[in-house]
Design a protein around this motif. Structure first.
Motif: not given
Length: 801
Positions: A160-176
């Motif tokens: 769950i991101p916020t409006a400020r969350t960097d999209p790249a970290i979501l991709d990184q975390l999803e991959s992990f």
């Protein structure tokens, strides 16, 4: 995308969820620090250390092997805070209190590395509100990561991101999360309780309400809403007990407080019976009582009228049970809605309420219908999600039924179904899932799946109703009959490896499967670079197909089985000595003959939740396809590496595992048992097993694969037989095994020790396998064995006689 390597994880909070998240990280060989408050007495990290110790005792086990607990490092916020700088991922998992979380964030934020991802494991608090007050640079690296309980076994993780969350970290975390921890990731919107708990807890509330309306007891409701409905065996109220009634009440309270304008808000209240149980400290499984209580071996259920407990065990009425067995979803739902039986009306009402709720809230809580369906499948154990079931039963017809119930005042809200249900692309295509993607109300289009590189490892991703692609028909078929399919993948670089997939129930092994495997080895040697055995459905193999053997037995008695039993041994040896590498791609059960085939492959690629075992004693037999030969040979190889220890030290493990039909609790446990080797990869995401196995076969071939040379090995002989027999005598006399179990164990000891020869004598595979065949055939004539086989065929459960 640059590599995101998680070298170390910190988990903040050593409670139930925090400790188990740490446990699953260590299962995946990710170093982890488990933090909690400093203890007032004893070692400063005592709270975390005690939580780590408790992990060894929990059931279901959060650890793949108990000894892994020692690898989790206990820490406290006073002395160890600086160690957060070592971590690439920090997961906060303390109690669901906004103020407590904010206090902790203020304390730990200065110590978090500038590159690290910071995530909160909350079940429903606002991620944006939790991020409030953080430095902007940390807000960009902050998101929600909601694991479902228990983290090892539940596939779902919501991001769950916020409006400020960097999209790249979501991709990184999803991959992990996907490949390292083996999770199914769903991206949720920052709304109360996200997707899984929002829809799932509403479903529980709907069951509470509808059960009261139709006067159904807790045990009957659980029988109706469990496996009969394609859901978790625990059904509704037992699931509530397992989750924890206080936890359930907290999630309900979040909906009640945060969603006052919701069209279903009148039902967002803690049911009186639930509040009553919590008030008296009956919180479910963790306190020993909730909707159910165990009294010795008896299961009791709450009597809501008197407040005490009465015997449970109620089941669905036969009429309703027959309806629920109907395979065609359209016919099943139509029969439920048309029936006057209160149980049928209850089931239809619960399904209708979930369809209604999911459609009304889809645009609010999720990007696509796919996210809702996967959240319910992965987080609540549903075989299909609500939109999938709706679509498979006929989209337009079910929509009409739901709308009619809304108009008649039968539904839990007067809110109409959204327009996209009745008109536009969804209505035209007959549902929300199509080959191009899944419906998004926001974009008014069918959105394709994520294209993150990690998903290239999933040759066949978790399938949804309507997508049209199935592993049973994909690829290029080389040979197919009623028992087996030989095929190749269409992917460049992977199409030079032959794949064998069984088509029998539970992927059992009968004459046709054996013939197909022999064909596969020959074909692979002539035209391919390797052979992989992989099953698209069900377990790797539940073992021998007893039903398939019956015609042989009836036509020619025990002796008619002998040629097929020899052919099974021949198949094991062909897999072992094939001129191309053979790989068993294991997920789920690999029992009996299935385990023996896997043991003889050049490699095994196993999903973490794999359960291997030689279980033939359960049907009164001994392993007859080379399982004991494998044990004798492996024990000799292990002895050669440590000659100072006696051979029997290594051998007794294999003998007793077979005698007691021990099954591994996980892939690491199978490695402890010797059924997986250090060279056998363990894969955490079940959808990556095939890819890894095919790549493994190809890599072995490219490295110049040659099969092992057949060579004699030392056996324990008569001395080993005597020692093992004495252990069996103690087990028999202590009442741990029956007389027939002792007889079977003695036969196993004689085979695996090489017979009545001097200790240290050399034997070969042919010698041990001949002993397997002789004992196997002799046991087929034994009355006790025949009782066990008959019992297994009739009930599916082992008979202990």
């Amino acid at each position: 995308m640059s590599n995101f390597i998680v070298r170390k994880v910190a988990v903040l909070g050593a409670g139930v969820m925090g400790a188990q998240i740490a446990a699953h990280c260590i299962n995946a060989k990710v170093p982890v620090l488990l933090f909690d408050l400093p203890a007032k007495d004893g070692p400063r990290n005592g709270i975390a250390a005690n939580a780590i110790e408790r992990l060894k005792k929990l059931a279901p086990a959060p650890l793949g092997a108990p000894e892994l607990a020692s690898l989790i490092v206990a820490a406290d916020y006073d002395e160890d805070l600086a160690r957060l700088r070592e971590c690439d991922l920090v997961i906060e998992a303390i109690a669901e209190r906004m103020d407590w979380k904010h206090d902790l964030y203020a304390r730990v934020a200065p110590a978090i590395a500038p590159h690290a991802i910071f995530a909160t494991n909350t079940s429903g608090l606002s991620i944006a509100e939790l991020a409030a007050g953080m430095h902007e640079s940390l807000q960009e690296r902050f998101c929600g990561v909601h694991f479902f309980n228990p983290p090892r076994y539940m596939e779902l993780v919501e991001l769950i991101p916020t409006a400020r969350t960097d999209p790249a970290i979501l991709d990184q975390l999803e991959s992990f999360l996907t490949t390292t921890l083996g999770k199914g990731v769903v991206r949720a919107r920052d709304t109360p309780n996200f997707i899984g708990n929002r829809v799932g807890v509403f479903g529980l509330l709907a069951a509470f309400i509808e059960a009261g309306k139709y006067g159904l007891s807790y045990d009957v409701v659980d029988d109706l809403t469990g496996t009969r409905l394609g859901r978790a065996k625990s059904g509704t109220f037992r699931t509530a007990d397992v989750v924890g009634l206080d936890t359930l009440a907290h999630v309900i309270k979040t909906m009640e407080d945060k969603l006052p304008a919701d069209p279903f808000a009148p039902h967002y209240g803690t049911p009186a019976v639930l509040a009553g149980l919590i008030g008296r400290g009956a919180l479910g499984q963790k306190t020993g009582a909730g909707f159910y209580r165990k009294d010795g071996k008896a299961i009791l259920q709450l009597d809501p009228a008197g407040g005490g407990y009465v015997p449970a065990g109620g089941k669905a009425d036969d009429e309703v049970a027959r309806i629920l067995k109907t395979k065609d979803p359209a016919a099943r739902l139509q029969a439920l809605r048309a029936s006057a039986h209160p149980q049928a009306q209850f089931v239809w009402a619960v399904l209708r309420d979930t369809f209604h709720y999911s459609a009304v809230h889809l645009a609010e809580i999720a990007d696509t219908a796919r996210d809702v369906d996967f959240a319910m499948r992965w987080g609540f154990g549903h075989a299909v999600g609500p939109f999938e079931l709706w679509q498979s039963a006929g989209w337009a017809q079910v929509a009409q039924w739901v709308q009619e119930d809304i108009a008649a005042g039968k539904a839990l809200s007067p809110a109409p179904l959204p327009d996209w249900v009745h008109c536009g692309p969804v209505a035209a295509r007959g549902g929300v899932h199509v080959p191009e993607g899944s419906w998004s109300p926001e974009t008014e289009a069918f959105e394709p799946r994520s294209t993150l590189p990690v998903y290239r490892r999933q040759v066949f991703r978790a399938a949804l109703e309507g997508e049209g692609v199935t592993p049973q028909t994909a690829g290029n078929t080389v040979f197919e009959d009623e028992a087996i399919r030989l095929w190749t993948l269409d992917l460049l670089g992977l199409d030079e490896v032959l794949i064998a997939s069984f088509k029998t129930k539970m992927n059992t092994i009968g004459p046709a499967v054996t013939a197909g495997l022999l064909r596969a080895v020959g074909l692979a040697e002539r035209e391919y670079r390797g052979l992989v055995i992989w099953q698209p459905d069900g377990p790797f193999s539940a073992g021998a197909d007893l039903q398939a053997m019956m015609p042989l037995f009836l036509s020619g008695g025990v002796q008619a089985i002998a040629p097929e039993q020899e052919r099974l041994q021949e198949t094991s040896l062909r897999l072992r000595y094939a001129q191309v590498p053979t790989v068993a791609a294991i997920a789920g059960l690999a029992l009996g003959g299935g385990c023996e085939l896997a043991l003889h492959c050049a490699r095994r690629v196993a999903h973490f939740e794999s359960h291997l075992g030689l279980v033939e004693t359960g049907v009164g037999l001994v392993p007859g396809a080379g399982g004991l030969t494998y044990g004798a040979r492996r024990a000799a190889a292990e002895h050669a590496l440590a000659p100072e220890a006696p051979l029997l030290h290594f051998l007794k493990k294999y003998a007793l595992q077979a005698a007691t039909a021990e099954v591994s609790k996980s892939a690491p446990d199978a490695r402890r048992m010797g059924y997986l080797l250090e060279s056998d990869p363990i894969v955490f995401n079940v959808h990556e097993v095939l890819y890894t196995a095919v790549r493994e076969a190809r890599a072995l071939h490219d490295s110049g694969w040659r099969p092992p040379l057949a060579a004699p090995f030392a056996v324990a002989g008569s001395q080993g037989i005597a020692t093992l027999t004495s252990q069996l005598v103690n087990m028999r006399d202590g009442g741990f095994i029956s007389a027939h179990d002792f007889h079977l164990g003695r036969a196993i000891a004689e085979i695996i020790c090489g017979g009545e020869v001097a200790a240290g004598s050399l034997a070969d595979e042919a010698w041990i396998m001949a002993s397997e065949r002789q004992a196997f055939m002799a046991l087929l004539n034994h009355p006790k064995t025949q009782e066990r086989i008959t019992g297994m065929m009739q009930t599916g459960k082992p008979v202990r006689n």
